[in-house]
Design an enzyme around this catalytic site. Structure first.
Site, PDB file in Angstrom:
ATOM      1  N   ARG A 120       0.811  -1.235   0.000  1.00  0.00           N
ATOM      2  CA  ARG A 120       0.000   0.000   0.000  1.00  0.00           C
ATOM      3  C   ARG A 120       0.840   1.278   0.000  1.00  0.00           C
ATOM      4  NH1 ARG A 120      -3.665  -2.776   3.718  1.00  0.00           N
ATOM      5  NH2 ARG A 120      -5.221  -3.793   2.417  1.00  0.00           N
ATOM      6  N   LYS A 142       4.024  11.171 -11.246  1.00  0.00           N
ATOM      7  CA  LYS A 142       3.195  10.305 -12.094  1.00  0.00           C
ATOM      8  C   LYS A 142       3.926   8.996 -12.298  1.00  0.00           C
ATOM      9  CE  LYS A 142       0.401  13.430 -14.876  1.00  0.00           C
ATOM     10  NZ  LYS A 142       0.133  13.933 -16.247  1.00  0.00           N
ATOM     11  N   GLU A 184      11.101  17.201 -24.493  1.00  0.00           N
ATOM     12  CA  GLU A 184      10.440  17.691 -23.273  1.00  0.00           C
ATOM     13  C   GLU A 184      11.043  19.036 -22.839  1.00  0.00           C
ATOM     14  OE1 GLU A 184       7.791  16.100 -22.566  1.00  0.00           O
ATOM     15  OE2 GLU A 184       8.044  13.923 -22.510  1.00  0.00           O
ATOM     16  N   LYS A 226       8.573  22.569 -14.305  1.00  0.00           N
ATOM     17  CA  LYS A 226       7.707  21.431 -13.973  1.00  0.00           C
ATOM     18  C   LYS A 226       7.317  21.474 -12.493  1.00  0.00           C
ATOM     19  CE  LYS A 226       6.435  16.756 -14.492  1.00  0.00           C
ATOM     20  NZ  LYS A 226       6.556  15.467 -15.118  1.00  0.00           N
ATOM     21  N   GLU A 236      -3.417  16.886 -11.503  1.00  0.00           N
ATOM     22  CA  GLU A 236      -3.925  17.243 -12.830  1.00  0.00           C
ATOM     23  C   GLU A 236      -5.436  17.471 -12.852  1.00  0.00           C
ATOM     24  OE1 GLU A 236      -1.731  15.463 -16.097  1.00  0.00           O
ATOM     25  OE2 GLU A 236      -3.493  15.667 -17.364  1.00  0.00           O
ATOM     26  N   ARG A 240      -2.028  21.365 -14.685  1.00  0.00           N
ATOM     27  CA  ARG A 240      -0.979  20.385 -14.977  1.00  0.00           C
ATOM     28  C   ARG A 240      -1.131  19.771 -16.375  1.00  0.00           C
ATOM     29  NH1 ARG A 240       1.968  15.775 -11.202  1.00  0.00           N
ATOM     30  NH2 ARG A 240       3.224  14.942 -12.897  1.00  0.00           N
ATOM     31  N   ASN A 244       1.175  18.249 -20.985  1.00  0.00           N
ATOM     32  CA  ASN A 244       0.896  17.260 -22.025  1.00  0.00           C
ATOM     33  C   ASN A 244       0.860  17.875 -23.418  1.00  0.00           C
ATOM     34  OD1 ASN A 244       0.356  14.521 -20.849  1.00  0.00           O
ATOM     35  ND2 ASN A 244      -0.867  15.795 -19.504  1.00  0.00           N
ATOM     36  N   HIS A 247       1.190  15.712 -26.487  1.00  0.00           N
ATOM     37  CA  HIS A 247       1.086  14.319 -26.031  1.00  0.00           C
ATOM     38  C   HIS A 247      -0.173  13.601 -26.512  1.00  0.00           C
ATOM     39  CE1 HIS A 247       4.494  15.463 -23.624  1.00  0.00           C
ATOM     40  NE2 HIS A 247       4.536  14.320 -22.961  1.00  0.00           N
ATOM     41  N   HIS A 251       1.098  10.288 -27.836  1.00  0.00           N
ATOM     42  CA  HIS A 251       0.729   8.982 -27.267  1.00  0.00           C
ATOM     43  C   HIS A 251       0.059   8.107 -28.324  1.00  0.00           C
ATOM     44  CE1 HIS A 251       0.716  10.425 -22.766  1.00  0.00           C
ATOM     45  NE2 HIS A 251       1.921  10.224 -23.242  1.00  0.00           N
ATOM     46  N   HIS A 264       9.333   7.868 -26.973  1.00  0.00           N
ATOM     47  CA  HIS A 264       8.333   8.804 -26.435  1.00  0.00           C
ATOM     48  C   HIS A 264       8.652  10.241 -26.883  1.00  0.00           C
ATOM     49  CE1 HIS A 264       5.501  10.637 -23.683  1.00  0.00           C
ATOM     50  NE2 HIS A 264       6.473  11.371 -23.172  1.00  0.00           N
TER      51      HIS A 264
HETATM   52  P1  NAD Z   1      13.827   4.817 -21.287  1.00  0.00           P
HETATM   53  O1  NAD Z   1      13.628   4.760 -19.853  1.00  0.00           O
HETATM   54  O2  NAD Z   1      13.336   3.703 -22.139  1.00  0.00           O
HETATM   55  O3  NAD Z   1      15.370   5.024 -21.576  1.00  0.00           O
HETATM   56  C1  NAD Z   1      15.822   5.072 -22.898  1.00  0.00           C
HETATM   57  C2  NAD Z   1      16.907   4.046 -23.191  1.00  0.00           C
HETATM   58  O4  NAD Z   1      18.154   4.559 -22.740  1.00  0.00           O
HETATM   59  C3  NAD Z   1      16.725   2.701 -22.490  1.00  0.00           C
HETATM   60  O5  NAD Z   1      17.134   1.691 -23.372  1.00  0.00           O
HETATM   61  C4  NAD Z   1      17.699   2.795 -21.310  1.00  0.00           C
HETATM   62  O6  NAD Z   1      18.163   1.534 -20.916  1.00  0.00           O
HETATM   63  C5  NAD Z   1      18.800   3.640 -21.872  1.00  0.00           C
HETATM   64  N1  NAD Z   1      19.537   4.454 -20.925  1.00  0.00           N
HETATM   65  C6  NAD Z   1      19.025   5.119 -19.866  1.00  0.00           C
HETATM   66  N2  NAD Z   1      19.983   5.841 -19.287  1.00  0.00           N
HETATM   67  C7  NAD Z   1      21.118   5.640 -19.977  1.00  0.00           C
HETATM   68  C8  NAD Z   1      22.435   6.131 -19.862  1.00  0.00           C
HETATM   69  N3  NAD Z   1      22.764   7.054 -18.950  1.00  0.00           N
HETATM   70  N4  NAD Z   1      23.363   5.684 -20.733  1.00  0.00           N
HETATM   71  C9  NAD Z   1      23.018   4.798 -21.695  1.00  0.00           C
HETATM   72  N5  NAD Z   1      21.792   4.311 -21.874  1.00  0.00           N
HETATM   73  C10 NAD Z   1      20.844   4.735 -21.017  1.00  0.00           C
HETATM   74  O7  NAD Z   1      13.152   6.134 -21.924  1.00  0.00           O
HETATM   75  P2  NAD Z   1      13.050   7.647 -21.432  1.00  0.00           P
HETATM   76  O8  NAD Z   1      13.042   8.453 -22.669  1.00  0.00           O
HETATM   77  O9  NAD Z   1      14.004   7.972 -20.362  1.00  0.00           O
HETATM   78  O10 NAD Z   1      11.603   7.698 -20.763  1.00  0.00           O
HETATM   79  C11 NAD Z   1      10.437   7.530 -21.530  1.00  0.00           C
HETATM   80  C12 NAD Z   1       9.327   7.136 -20.609  1.00  0.00           C
HETATM   81  O11 NAD Z   1       9.075   8.188 -19.686  1.00  0.00           O
HETATM   82  C13 NAD Z   1       8.010   6.889 -21.326  1.00  0.00           C
HETATM   83  O12 NAD Z   1       7.480   5.662 -20.893  1.00  0.00           O
HETATM   84  C14 NAD Z   1       7.129   8.036 -20.895  1.00  0.00           C
HETATM   85  O13 NAD Z   1       5.786   7.686 -20.841  1.00  0.00           O
HETATM   86  C15 NAD Z   1       7.677   8.347 -19.535  1.00  0.00           C
HETATM   87  N6  NAD Z   1       7.398   9.709 -19.085  1.00  0.00           N
HETATM   88  C16 NAD Z   1       6.851   9.852 -17.853  1.00  0.00           C
HETATM   89  C17 NAD Z   1       6.605  11.113 -17.356  1.00  0.00           C
HETATM   90  C18 NAD Z   1       6.070  11.273 -15.962  1.00  0.00           C
HETATM   91  O14 NAD Z   1       5.713  12.399 -15.587  1.00  0.00           O
HETATM   92  N7  NAD Z   1       6.035  10.229 -15.166  1.00  0.00           N
HETATM   93  C19 NAD Z   1       6.917  12.239 -18.125  1.00  0.00           C
HETATM   94  C20 NAD Z   1       7.487  12.055 -19.375  1.00  0.00           C
HETATM   95  C21 NAD Z   1       7.718  10.772 -19.853  1.00  0.00           C
HETATM   96  N1  GLY Z   2       4.509  14.586 -18.194  1.00  0.00           N
HETATM   97  C1  GLY Z   2       3.263  15.150 -17.805  1.00  0.00           C
HETATM   98  C2  GLY Z   2       3.127  15.368 -16.345  1.00  0.00           C
HETATM   99  O1  GLY Z   2       4.005  15.062 -15.574  1.00  0.00           O
HETATM  100  O2  GLY Z   2       2.121  15.842 -15.901  1.00  0.00           O
END
Ligand code: NAD
Ligand code: GLY
Length: 360
Positions: A120, A142, A184, A226, A236, A240, A244, A247, A251, A264
């Site tokens: 939890r 998020k 971003e 942010k 949101e 907030r 997006n 997005h 998406h 992404h």
């Molecule tokens: P990811 O986590 O897939 O990382 C990209 C690739 O780079 C992976 O293969 C990873 O293993 C590799 N990698 C990571 N760090 C590295 C490093 N320092 N050196 C070498 N390789 C490395 O992708 P991302 O772009 O970091 O994140 C995308 C995700 O984030 C999506 O799923 C998206 O929905 C999410 N997201 C979430 C929010 C939120 O507010 N929670 C906001 C924006 C995006």
């Molecule tokens: N990436 C959108 C949010 O964090 O609200």
């Protein structure tokens, strides 16, 4: 080292940005002291940085476990998430444990979701290692996994206790991933700060070369933007949603091609061009501003042309979006550079945007 506070009353936390943080960070050691600690990472990042992070904890924890997940968006699934629960339960981790997410946004979102629901809810820390994660996904609480029908459809809000963005980790990031993170960065300038967008434009070569000054400034400014939006609207209910921008289209592109085909950030890049076009058609944004934004996105190494799907296909994909109202998509539009809002748009205008493209 720079520190930015995410102000959320008793859930407030700092984002620390700097160099050499993995090797030794007192606030992280203090959080981990005497606790069962699990580093959740992926099979690319783990071999690069889990050792340094473990050493940086300096024996402070009671138990230290590393859970390694398969890398990439296609693995942001129930199966991967379950591996975390299996490992925690097998090691008898209790409600006092601490989860550390070490990796990009995929690891951060999954480890955060695991922390939100394990027994939890337990504490977690974000140690983002991609540009995208350092400027965006590690901040704001998020957490989610994907469903085949839609992006981030299963998740929870759960704030980390600390975010640790070590600039040194970006040195190993592939150029394509760095460009994805710039999407971003550009988004933050476009929705909130024209002066920042100009600085991004001016510094684009330095950013793509991962120069520490330009990177550090962009990460700090993006995190400030942010953090400010999240502090005003944690869950949101309103403002907030502007985070997006691009997005709704983005998406849809990710889901439509199958998760992991377009990154992404790439989907958000093309999606921002579409959202800016829509803003022009609504009479909110001047066409030269939309063109300037598209040029910055292209210079970041991102796609600016969305897939040529039918209107019906787009609607099918965009209706599975958390901003949709009773199946009708909503869009973040720009009311000039630096100002954004969320709206429904007439189908006719949407059709025009979907048919338009810088390349077609
Ligand atoms: P990811 O986590 O897939 O990382 C990209 C690739 O780079 C992976 O293969 C990873 O293993 C590799 N990698 C990571 N760090 C590295 C490093 N320092 N050196 C070498 N390789 C490395 O992708 P991302 O772009 O970091 O994140 C995308 C995700 O984030 C999506 O799923 C998206 O929905 C999410 N997201 C979430 C929010 C939120 O507010 N929670 C906001 C924006 C995006
Ligand atoms: N990436 C959108 C949010 O964090 O609200």
């Amino acid at each position: 080292m720079r520190s930015i506070e995410v102000c959320l009353a008793e859930r407030s936390y700092p984002i620390l940005v700097g160099s050499g943080l993995l090797a030794g960070c007192e606030p992280l050691r203090a959080l981990a002291a005497g606790r069962q600690v699990a580093i959740v990472t992926d099979d690319t990042v783990g071999p690069l940085y889990a050792g340094a992070l473990s050493a940086g904890l300096g024996g402070a924890c009671a138990t230290l476990l590393t859970v390694t997940l398969p890398a990439g968006e296609s693995n942001k699934t129930w199966d991967s998430l379950n591996r975390v629960f299996d490992a925690l339960l097998q090691a008898r981790f209790d409600r006092g444990c601490l989860i550390i997410a070490l990796g990009g946004g995929v690891v951060g979102d999954m480890a955060g979701f695991a922390a939100a629901v394990y027994q939890r809810g337990v504490d977690f820390v974000q140690v983002p290692t991609t540009l995208l994660a350092q400027v965006d996904s590690s901040v704001g609480g998020k957490t989610a996994i994907n469903h085949p029908a839609g992006k981030n459809m299963i998740g929870a809000f759960h704030q980390p206790r600390l975010v640790l963005a070590d600039l040194d980790t970006l040195r190993t990031l592939p150029a394509r991933e760095l460009s994805a993170g710039l999407a971003e960065v550009i988004k933050h300038g476009a929705i909130a700060d024209p002066v920042y967008l100009d600085a991004i434009d001016r510094d684009m070569d330095a950013l793509r070369a991962c120069e520490q000054r330009a990177m550090g400034e962009a990460i700090v400014r993006s995190c400030q933007i942010k953090a400010d939006v999240v502090a005003r609207d944690e869950r949101e209910g309103g403002v907030r949603a502007i985070l997006n921008f691009g997005h709704t289209f983005g998406h849809a592109i990710e889901a439509g091609f199958g998760f992991g085909q377009w990154l992404h950030g790439e989907a958000v890049g093309a999606g921002m061009v579409q959202a800016a076009d829509l803003s022009c058609r609504l009479g909110l944004l001047a066409r030269p501003d939309a063109k300037h934004l598209a040029a910055i996105i292209a210079r970041a190494g991102l796609p600016v042309t969305a897939p040529p799907w039918s209107f019906e296909r787009w609607i099918e994909l965009m209706s599975v979006d958390k901003k949709a109202e009773q199946g009708a998509p909503r869009f973040v539009v720009l009311e000039g550079i630096g100002r954004a809002s969320l709206r429904r748009v007439p189908d006719a205008m949407l059709r025009e945007t979907l048919a338009a493209s810088p390349d077609r």
